[in-house]
Design an enzyme around this catalytic site. Structure first.
Site, PDB file in Angstrom:
ATOM      1  N   HIS A 207       5.408   0.755   2.915  1.00 43.19           N
ATOM      2  CA  HIS A 207       5.762   0.401   1.533  1.00 43.19           C
ATOM      3  C   HIS A 207       5.185   1.445   0.585  1.00 43.19           C
ATOM      4  O   HIS A 207       4.334   2.241   0.963  1.00 43.19           O
ATOM      5  CB  HIS A 207       5.194  -0.972   1.151  1.00 43.19           C
ATOM      6  CG  HIS A 207       3.698  -1.015   1.115  1.00 43.19           C
ATOM      7  ND1 HIS A 207       2.919  -1.050   2.254  1.00 43.19           N
ATOM      8  CD2 HIS A 207       2.821  -1.005   0.073  1.00 43.19           C
ATOM      9  CE1 HIS A 207       1.645  -1.062   1.920  1.00 43.19           C
ATOM     10  NE2 HIS A 207       1.548  -1.019   0.604  1.00 43.19           N
ATOM     11  N   ASP A 209       3.315   1.560  -3.369  1.00 41.81           N
ATOM     12  CA  ASP A 209       2.653   0.629  -4.284  1.00 41.81           C
ATOM     13  C   ASP A 209       3.381   0.668  -5.631  1.00 41.81           C
ATOM     14  O   ASP A 209       3.653   1.745  -6.162  1.00 41.81           O
ATOM     15  CB  ASP A 209       1.172   1.015  -4.482  1.00 41.81           C
ATOM     16  CG  ASP A 209       0.366   0.785  -3.210  1.00 41.81           C
ATOM     17  OD1 ASP A 209       0.867   0.089  -2.302  1.00 41.81           O
ATOM     18  OD2 ASP A 209      -0.769   1.307  -3.120  1.00 41.81           O
ATOM     19  N   HIS A 264       3.287   4.370   2.732  1.00 39.31           N
ATOM     20  CA  HIS A 264       2.170   4.262   3.671  1.00 39.31           C
ATOM     21  C   HIS A 264       2.247   2.956   4.447  1.00 39.31           C
ATOM     22  O   HIS A 264       2.997   2.052   4.076  1.00 39.31           O
ATOM     23  CB  HIS A 264       0.827   4.412   2.927  1.00 39.31           C
ATOM     24  CG  HIS A 264       0.645   3.492   1.750  1.00 39.31           C
ATOM     25  ND1 HIS A 264       1.307   3.668   0.548  1.00 39.31           N
ATOM     26  CD2 HIS A 264      -0.094   2.368   1.596  1.00 39.31           C
ATOM     27  CE1 HIS A 264       0.966   2.713  -0.288  1.00 39.31           C
ATOM     28  NE2 HIS A 264       0.119   1.900   0.321  1.00 39.31           N
ATOM     29  N   ARG A 274     -10.515  -3.389  11.234  1.00 39.28           N
ATOM     30  CA  ARG A 274     -10.444  -2.502  10.063  1.00 39.28           C
ATOM     31  C   ARG A 274     -10.580  -3.362   8.822  1.00 39.28           C
ATOM     32  O   ARG A 274      -9.972  -4.436   8.721  1.00 39.28           O
ATOM     33  CB  ARG A 274      -9.099  -1.768  10.061  1.00 39.28           C
ATOM     34  CG  ARG A 274      -8.892  -0.903   8.841  1.00 39.28           C
ATOM     35  CD  ARG A 274      -7.582  -0.130   8.911  1.00 39.28           C
ATOM     36  NE  ARG A 274      -7.221   0.335   7.584  1.00 39.28           N
ATOM     37  CZ  ARG A 274      -7.555   1.520   7.073  1.00 39.28           C
ATOM     38  NH1 ARG A 274      -8.244   2.388   7.797  1.00 39.28           N
ATOM     39  NH2 ARG A 274      -7.201   1.857   5.846  1.00 39.28           N
TER      40      ARG A 274
HETATM   41  C1  GA4 Z   1       2.341  -3.805  -2.309  1.00 40.65           C
HETATM   42  C2  GA4 Z   1       1.067  -3.328  -3.040  1.00 40.65           C
HETATM   43  C3  GA4 Z   1       0.044  -4.452  -3.277  1.00 40.65           C
HETATM   44  O1  GA4 Z   1      -0.620  -4.766  -2.038  1.00 40.65           O
HETATM   45  C4  GA4 Z   1       0.725  -5.732  -3.824  1.00 40.65           C
HETATM   46  C5  GA4 Z   1       1.736  -6.189  -2.770  1.00 40.65           C
HETATM   47  C6  GA4 Z   1       2.490  -7.491  -3.057  1.00 40.65           C
HETATM   48  C7  GA4 Z   1       1.794  -8.702  -2.382  1.00 40.65           C
HETATM   49  O2  GA4 Z   1       1.205  -8.565  -1.299  1.00 40.65           O
HETATM   50  O3  GA4 Z   1       1.879  -9.790  -2.959  1.00 40.65           O
HETATM   51  C8  GA4 Z   1       3.937  -7.261  -2.545  1.00 40.65           C
HETATM   52  C9  GA4 Z   1       4.052  -5.706  -2.325  1.00 40.65           C
HETATM   53  C10 GA4 Z   1       2.799  -5.135  -2.944  1.00 40.65           C
HETATM   54  C11 GA4 Z   1       5.347  -5.140  -2.953  1.00 40.65           C
HETATM   55  C12 GA4 Z   1       6.604  -6.003  -2.727  1.00 40.65           C
HETATM   56  C13 GA4 Z   1       6.294  -7.521  -2.738  1.00 40.65           C
HETATM   57  C14 GA4 Z   1       5.016  -7.735  -3.519  1.00 40.65           C
HETATM   58  C15 GA4 Z   1       4.360  -7.993  -1.284  1.00 40.65           C
HETATM   59  C16 GA4 Z   1       5.856  -7.912  -1.341  1.00 40.65           C
HETATM   60  C17 GA4 Z   1       6.652  -8.068  -0.294  1.00 40.65           C
HETATM   61  C18 GA4 Z   1      -0.315  -6.758  -4.223  1.00 40.65           C
HETATM   62  C19 GA4 Z   1       1.672  -5.361  -4.921  1.00 40.65           C
HETATM   63  O4  GA4 Z   1       1.447  -5.351  -6.110  1.00 40.65           O
HETATM   64  O5  GA4 Z   1       2.899  -5.043  -4.379  1.00 40.65           O
END
Ligand code: GA4
Length: 332
Positions: A207, A209, A264, A274
Protein backbone atom coordinates in the site's frame (compact mmCIF):
# COMPACT_ATOMS: atom_id res chain seq x y z
CA UNK A 1 -11.95 -15.74 25.80
CA UNK A 2 -13.45 -15.49 22.32
CA UNK A 3 -11.11 -14.55 19.53
CA UNK A 4 -12.12 -12.45 16.52
CA UNK A 5 -9.65 -14.14 14.19
CA UNK A 6 -10.87 -14.69 10.67
CA UNK A 7 -10.68 -18.17 9.21
CA UNK A 8 -6.95 -18.88 8.97
CA UNK A 9 -7.18 -19.62 5.25
CA UNK A 10 -8.07 -15.94 4.76
CA UNK A 11 -4.67 -14.83 5.95
CA UNK A 12 -2.72 -17.02 3.60
CA UNK A 13 -2.39 -14.12 1.20
CA UNK A 14 0.87 -14.68 -0.53
CA UNK A 15 3.07 -12.99 -3.07
CA UNK A 16 5.84 -14.02 -5.38
CA UNK A 17 9.35 -12.91 -4.42
CA UNK A 18 11.14 -10.96 -7.14
CA UNK A 19 14.73 -11.35 -8.24
CA UNK A 20 15.62 -8.23 -6.27
CA UNK A 21 14.03 -9.73 -3.15
CA UNK A 22 17.09 -9.54 -0.93
CA UNK A 23 18.51 -7.32 1.76
CA UNK A 24 19.60 -4.31 -0.25
CA UNK A 25 21.32 -1.66 1.78
CA UNK A 26 22.93 0.47 -0.87
CA UNK A 27 19.67 1.46 -2.59
CA UNK A 28 18.30 3.22 0.49
CA UNK A 29 19.59 6.78 1.00
CA UNK A 30 20.90 7.47 4.49
CA UNK A 31 20.55 11.12 5.45
CA UNK A 32 22.56 12.67 8.26
CA UNK A 33 20.26 15.35 9.62
CA UNK A 34 23.30 17.40 10.68
CA UNK A 35 24.80 17.40 7.19
CA UNK A 36 24.49 20.88 5.62
CA UNK A 37 23.57 19.10 2.37
CA UNK A 38 20.69 17.24 4.05
CA UNK A 39 18.00 19.40 2.45
CA UNK A 40 19.18 18.50 -1.05
CA UNK A 41 19.74 14.84 -0.26
CA UNK A 42 16.28 14.52 1.29
CA UNK A 43 14.66 16.20 -1.70
CA UNK A 44 16.51 13.87 -4.08
CA UNK A 45 15.49 10.79 -2.08
CA UNK A 46 11.84 11.92 -2.08
CA UNK A 47 11.95 12.34 -5.85
CA UNK A 48 13.72 9.11 -6.65
CA UNK A 49 12.42 6.64 -4.08
CA UNK A 50 9.98 8.34 -1.72
CA UNK A 51 11.87 6.66 1.10
CA UNK A 52 15.03 7.23 3.13
CA UNK A 53 16.68 6.59 6.48
CA UNK A 54 17.66 9.36 8.90
CA UNK A 55 20.56 9.33 11.32
CA UNK A 56 21.56 12.03 13.82
CA UNK A 57 17.84 12.62 14.23
CA UNK A 58 18.01 13.90 17.79
CA UNK A 59 15.41 11.51 19.26
CA UNK A 60 16.83 9.82 22.38
CA UNK A 61 17.12 6.03 22.06
CA UNK A 62 15.39 5.64 25.44
CA UNK A 63 12.28 7.34 24.02
CA UNK A 64 12.09 4.50 21.49
CA UNK A 65 13.06 1.61 23.76
CA UNK A 66 10.72 2.67 26.57
CA UNK A 67 7.74 2.60 24.22
CA UNK A 68 8.92 -0.62 22.62
CA UNK A 69 9.05 -2.44 25.94
CA UNK A 70 5.59 -1.17 26.94
CA UNK A 71 4.22 -2.23 23.56
CA UNK A 72 5.74 -5.71 23.94
CA UNK A 73 4.04 -5.97 27.36
CA UNK A 74 0.71 -5.05 25.78
CA UNK A 75 1.01 -7.50 22.88
CA UNK A 76 2.03 -10.25 25.35
CA UNK A 77 -1.30 -9.92 27.19
CA UNK A 78 -3.84 -12.73 26.73
CA UNK A 79 -5.96 -12.27 23.61
CA UNK A 80 -9.11 -11.64 25.65
CA UNK A 81 -7.44 -8.68 27.41
CA UNK A 82 -6.31 -7.17 24.13
CA UNK A 83 -9.73 -7.71 22.59
CA UNK A 84 -11.20 -5.39 25.21
CA UNK A 85 -9.43 -2.60 23.34
CA UNK A 86 -10.86 -3.68 19.99
CA UNK A 87 -12.01 -4.27 17.37
CA UNK A 88 -10.23 -1.41 15.64
CA UNK A 89 -12.85 0.86 14.07
CA UNK A 90 -10.55 2.29 12.79
CA UNK A 91 -8.86 3.05 16.14
CA UNK A 92 -8.13 0.56 18.90
CA UNK A 93 -6.73 -2.98 18.90
CA UNK A 94 -6.94 -4.92 15.67
CA UNK A 95 -5.90 -8.46 14.94
CA UNK A 96 -5.28 -9.62 11.38
CA UNK A 97 -8.06 -7.49 9.93
CA UNK A 98 -6.75 -4.25 8.35
CA UNK A 99 -9.33 -1.57 7.55
CA UNK A 100 -12.90 -2.63 6.93
CA UNK A 101 -12.81 -3.91 3.38
CA UNK A 102 -11.58 -7.45 3.89
CA UNK A 103 -7.81 -6.96 4.05
CA UNK A 104 -5.99 -9.31 6.40
CA UNK A 105 -2.38 -9.79 7.40
CA UNK A 106 -0.19 -11.60 9.88
CA UNK A 107 -0.26 -8.63 12.24
CA UNK A 108 -1.89 -7.31 15.38
CA UNK A 109 -1.89 -3.60 16.07
CA UNK A 110 -2.99 -0.61 18.06
CA UNK A 111 -4.12 2.42 16.09
CA UNK A 112 -4.53 5.78 17.82
CA UNK A 113 -5.85 9.15 16.69
CA UNK A 114 -3.69 12.16 17.55
CA UNK A 115 -5.48 15.25 18.82
CA UNK A 116 -3.67 18.54 19.39
CA UNK A 117 -0.34 16.73 19.12
CA UNK A 118 -1.12 14.06 21.70
CA UNK A 119 -2.41 10.53 21.32
CA UNK A 120 -6.13 10.62 21.98
CA UNK A 121 -7.06 8.49 24.96
CA UNK A 122 -10.64 8.64 23.75
CA UNK A 123 -9.78 7.05 20.40
CA UNK A 124 -9.49 3.63 22.09
CA UNK A 125 -11.29 2.19 25.05
CA UNK A 126 -8.10 1.92 27.07
CA UNK A 127 -8.95 3.71 30.35
CA UNK A 128 -7.10 7.01 30.72
CA UNK A 129 -6.03 6.05 34.24
CA UNK A 130 -4.89 2.49 33.37
CA UNK A 131 -1.31 1.32 33.78
CA UNK A 132 -1.09 1.79 30.06
CA UNK A 133 1.78 3.51 28.27
CA UNK A 134 0.29 6.96 27.75
CA UNK A 135 3.36 8.80 28.93
CA UNK A 136 5.82 6.72 26.84
CA UNK A 137 3.61 6.99 23.77
CA UNK A 138 3.17 10.75 24.05
CA UNK A 139 6.86 11.36 24.65
CA UNK A 140 7.55 9.34 21.50
CA UNK A 141 4.86 10.95 19.36
CA UNK A 142 5.96 14.45 20.38
CA UNK A 143 9.56 13.63 19.40
CA UNK A 144 8.73 12.08 16.03
CA UNK A 145 6.25 14.78 15.08
CA UNK A 146 9.03 17.25 15.68
CA UNK A 147 11.38 15.19 13.52
CA UNK A 148 8.72 15.04 10.78
CA UNK A 149 8.43 18.84 10.90
CA UNK A 150 12.21 19.31 10.66
CA UNK A 151 12.27 16.96 7.65
CA UNK A 152 9.39 18.89 6.01
CA UNK A 153 11.20 22.19 6.63
CA UNK A 154 14.32 20.78 4.97
CA UNK A 155 12.14 19.68 2.05
CA UNK A 156 10.76 23.22 1.66
CA UNK A 157 14.32 24.49 1.82
CA UNK A 158 15.57 21.91 -0.69
CA UNK A 159 12.76 22.82 -3.09
CA UNK A 160 13.42 26.54 -2.44
CA UNK A 161 9.82 27.26 -1.57
CA UNK A 162 8.53 29.83 0.87
CA UNK A 163 7.50 30.02 3.63
CA UNK A 164 9.73 27.33 5.10
CA UNK A 165 6.91 26.03 7.29
CA UNK A 166 4.44 25.66 4.42
CA UNK A 167 4.34 21.88 4.98
CA UNK A 168 5.36 21.53 8.63
CA UNK A 169 2.64 23.91 9.81
CA UNK A 170 0.07 21.34 8.69
CA UNK A 171 1.43 18.83 11.21
CA UNK A 172 1.89 21.46 13.92
CA UNK A 173 -1.68 22.70 13.47
CA UNK A 174 -3.75 21.66 16.45
CA UNK A 175 -6.35 20.33 14.04
CA UNK A 176 -3.76 18.19 12.22
CA UNK A 177 -5.37 14.83 11.45
CA UNK A 178 -2.44 12.57 12.27
CA UNK A 179 -2.41 9.08 13.74
CA UNK A 180 -0.07 6.62 15.35
CA UNK A 181 0.22 2.90 14.92
CA UNK A 182 1.98 0.10 16.82
CA UNK A 183 2.27 -3.05 14.71
CA UNK A 184 3.26 -6.41 16.12
CA UNK A 185 4.10 -9.19 13.67
CA UNK A 186 4.32 -12.46 15.59
CA UNK A 187 6.73 -15.06 14.18
CA UNK A 188 4.98 -16.97 11.47
CA UNK A 189 5.91 -20.62 11.73
CA UNK A 190 4.11 -21.60 8.53
CA UNK A 191 6.42 -19.29 6.63
CA UNK A 192 9.13 -21.87 5.94
CA UNK A 193 6.76 -24.33 4.42
CA UNK A 194 5.21 -21.64 2.27
CA UNK A 195 8.43 -19.95 1.24
CA UNK A 196 10.04 -23.23 0.30
CA UNK A 197 7.29 -23.31 -2.29
CA UNK A 198 8.62 -19.95 -3.49
CA UNK A 199 6.06 -17.77 -1.73
CA UNK A 200 6.20 -15.31 1.12
CA UNK A 201 3.74 -14.72 3.90
CA UNK A 202 2.25 -11.24 4.06
CA UNK A 203 2.37 -9.38 7.38
CA UNK A 204 0.92 -6.12 6.02
CA UNK A 205 -0.05 -5.96 2.36
CA UNK A 206 1.36 -3.52 -0.17
CA UNK A 207 0.00 0.00 0.00
CA UNK A 208 0.94 3.66 -0.04
CA UNK A 209 0.25 5.90 2.95
CA UNK A 210 -2.48 8.50 2.28
CA UNK A 211 -1.00 11.19 4.57
CA UNK A 212 1.83 13.70 3.98
CA UNK A 213 4.67 11.85 5.64
CA UNK A 214 5.17 8.75 7.80
CA UNK A 215 7.99 8.03 10.21
CA UNK A 216 8.69 4.42 11.01
CA UNK A 217 10.91 2.83 13.60
CA UNK A 218 11.12 -0.91 14.19
CA UNK A 219 12.98 -3.38 16.33
CA UNK A 220 15.78 -5.35 14.73
CA UNK A 221 13.57 -7.78 12.79
CA UNK A 222 13.41 -7.76 8.99
CA UNK A 223 10.14 -7.58 7.06
CA UNK A 224 9.70 -4.11 5.59
CA UNK A 225 10.03 -3.92 1.81
CA UNK A 226 9.66 -1.01 -0.56
CA UNK A 227 8.85 -1.03 -4.24
CA UNK A 228 11.24 0.60 -6.70
CA UNK A 229 10.02 2.50 -9.74
CA UNK A 230 10.54 -0.59 -11.90
CA UNK A 231 8.24 -2.57 -9.61
CA UNK A 232 10.99 -4.66 -7.96
CA UNK A 233 10.69 -5.11 -4.19
CA UNK A 234 13.72 -4.50 -1.99
CA UNK A 235 14.03 -5.45 1.66
CA UNK A 236 14.87 -2.69 4.10
CA UNK A 237 17.49 -3.80 6.62
CA UNK A 238 15.99 -2.99 10.03
CA UNK A 239 17.80 -0.55 12.27
CA UNK A 240 16.36 0.07 15.71
CA UNK A 241 18.38 3.21 16.32
CA UNK A 242 17.19 5.13 13.31
CA UNK A 243 14.03 6.13 11.48
CA UNK A 244 12.76 5.52 7.99
CA UNK A 245 10.76 8.24 6.29
CA UNK A 246 7.95 7.45 3.87
CA UNK A 247 6.51 9.98 1.41
CA UNK A 248 2.69 9.82 1.49
CA UNK A 249 0.12 10.40 -1.27
CA UNK A 250 -0.66 13.94 -0.06
CA UNK A 251 2.97 15.02 -0.42
CA UNK A 252 3.02 13.55 -3.92
CA UNK A 253 0.07 15.77 -4.79
CA UNK A 254 1.48 18.86 -3.04
CA UNK A 255 4.64 18.52 -5.12
CA UNK A 256 2.56 17.88 -8.27
CA UNK A 257 4.11 14.45 -8.72
CA UNK A 258 7.75 15.53 -8.19
CA UNK A 259 7.84 13.37 -5.06
CA UNK A 260 6.66 9.83 -5.07
CA UNK A 261 4.52 8.11 -2.47
CA UNK A 262 6.29 4.82 -2.07
CA UNK A 263 4.52 1.47 -2.15
CA UNK A 264 5.59 -0.69 0.78
CA UNK A 265 4.64 -3.91 2.55
CA UNK A 266 5.79 -6.14 5.40
CA UNK A 267 6.57 -9.82 5.09
CA UNK A 268 6.19 -12.03 8.14
CA UNK A 269 9.30 -13.44 9.78
CA UNK A 270 9.40 -17.09 10.77
CA UNK A 271 11.65 -16.73 13.80
CA UNK A 272 11.44 -13.31 15.39
CA UNK A 273 8.65 -10.92 16.30
CA UNK A 274 8.69 -7.60 14.51
CA UNK A 275 7.49 -4.52 16.36
CA UNK A 276 7.12 -1.26 14.50
CA UNK A 277 5.85 2.17 15.49
CA UNK A 278 4.60 4.53 12.82
CA UNK A 279 3.61 8.16 13.01
CA UNK A 280 1.39 9.27 10.11
CA UNK A 281 1.52 13.04 9.71
CA UNK A 282 -1.67 14.36 8.12
CA UNK A 283 -3.11 17.86 7.57
CA UNK A 284 -6.33 19.26 9.09
CA UNK A 285 -9.44 17.67 7.56
CA UNK A 286 -10.46 20.91 5.84
CA UNK A 287 -7.08 21.39 4.11
CA UNK A 288 -7.07 21.47 0.32
CA UNK A 289 -4.58 18.96 -0.97
CA UNK A 290 -3.19 20.65 -4.06
CA UNK A 291 0.21 21.44 -5.60
CA UNK A 292 2.04 24.22 -3.71
CA UNK A 293 1.78 27.36 -5.81
CA UNK A 294 5.34 28.44 -5.00
CA UNK A 295 6.59 25.20 -6.53
CA UNK A 296 4.73 25.31 -9.81
CA UNK A 297 6.54 26.35 -12.95
CA UNK A 298 4.95 28.94 -15.19
CA UNK A 299 2.02 27.41 -17.03
CA UNK A 300 2.32 24.16 -15.08
CA UNK A 301 -1.03 22.57 -14.34
CA UNK A 302 -2.05 20.36 -11.49
CA UNK A 303 -2.00 16.66 -12.32
CA UNK A 304 -4.80 16.15 -9.82
CA UNK A 305 -8.43 17.11 -9.32
CA UNK A 306 -9.23 19.37 -6.38
CA UNK A 307 -9.93 17.71 -3.07
CA UNK A 308 -9.66 18.20 0.68
CA UNK A 309 -7.90 15.83 3.03
CA UNK A 310 -11.31 14.88 4.41
CA UNK A 311 -12.48 13.85 0.93
CA UNK A 312 -9.31 11.89 0.26
CA UNK A 313 -9.48 10.10 3.57
CA UNK A 314 -13.13 9.23 3.11
CA UNK A 315 -12.34 7.79 -0.29
CA UNK A 316 -9.27 5.92 1.08
CA UNK A 317 -11.35 4.19 3.74
CA UNK A 318 -13.66 2.87 1.02
CA UNK A 319 -10.75 1.24 -0.83
CA UNK A 320 -8.84 -1.98 -0.34
CA UNK A 321 -5.38 -1.61 1.13
CA UNK A 322 -3.52 -2.16 -2.16
CA UNK A 323 -5.78 0.06 -4.30
CA UNK A 324 -4.40 2.86 -6.46
CA UNK A 325 -6.08 5.49 -4.27
CA UNK A 326 -4.47 8.49 -5.91
CA UNK A 327 -5.48 7.24 -9.37
CA UNK A 328 -9.08 8.23 -8.57
CA UNK A 329 -7.97 11.86 -8.19
CA UNK A 330 -5.68 12.11 -11.20
CA UNK A 331 -6.76 14.27 -14.12
CA UNK A 332 -6.95 11.84 -16.98
C1 GA4 B 1 -2.59 2.83 5.43
C2 GA4 B 1 -1.72 3.76 6.30
C3 GA4 B 1 -2.14 3.77 7.78
O1 GA4 B 1 -1.70 2.56 8.41
C4 GA4 B 1 -3.68 3.89 7.94
C5 GA4 B 1 -4.29 2.67 7.25
C6 GA4 B 1 -5.82 2.53 7.34
C7 GA4 B 1 -6.23 1.61 8.52
O2 GA4 B 1 -5.50 0.66 8.86
O3 GA4 B 1 -7.30 1.86 9.08
C8 GA4 B 1 -6.27 1.98 5.96
C9 GA4 B 1 -5.02 2.18 5.01
C10 GA4 B 1 -4.07 3.03 5.81
C11 GA4 B 1 -5.44 2.83 3.67
C12 GA4 B 1 -6.74 2.27 3.06
C13 GA4 B 1 -7.79 1.89 4.13
C14 GA4 B 1 -7.49 2.69 5.38
C15 GA4 B 1 -6.73 0.53 5.90
C16 GA4 B 1 -7.48 0.48 4.60
C17 GA4 B 1 -7.75 -0.63 3.93
C18 GA4 B 1 -4.05 4.08 9.40
C19 GA4 B 1 -4.19 4.96 7.03
O4 GA4 B 1 -4.38 6.12 7.31
O5 GA4 B 1 -4.44 4.43 5.79
Amino acid sequence: CQSILPNSSDIHRTCKPTSADQITNNKIPVIDMLDPQAKFLITKACQELGFFKVVNHGVPIETMTKLESDAVKFFNLPECEKDKVGPANPFGYGNKRIGSNGDVGWVEYLLFAINSGLVSEKSTNIPANSQFFWSAINEYVTAVRNLACVVLEKIADGLTIEPKNVLSKLLRDEKSDSCFRLNHYPPCTELEALSSGGRNFIGFGEHTDPQIISIIRSNNTTGLQISLRDGAWISVPPDQHFFFIIVGDSLQVMTNGRFRSVKHRVLANNIKSRLSMIYFGGPPLSENIAPLSSLMDEGEESLYKEFTWHEYKKSAYRTRLGADRLGLFEKK
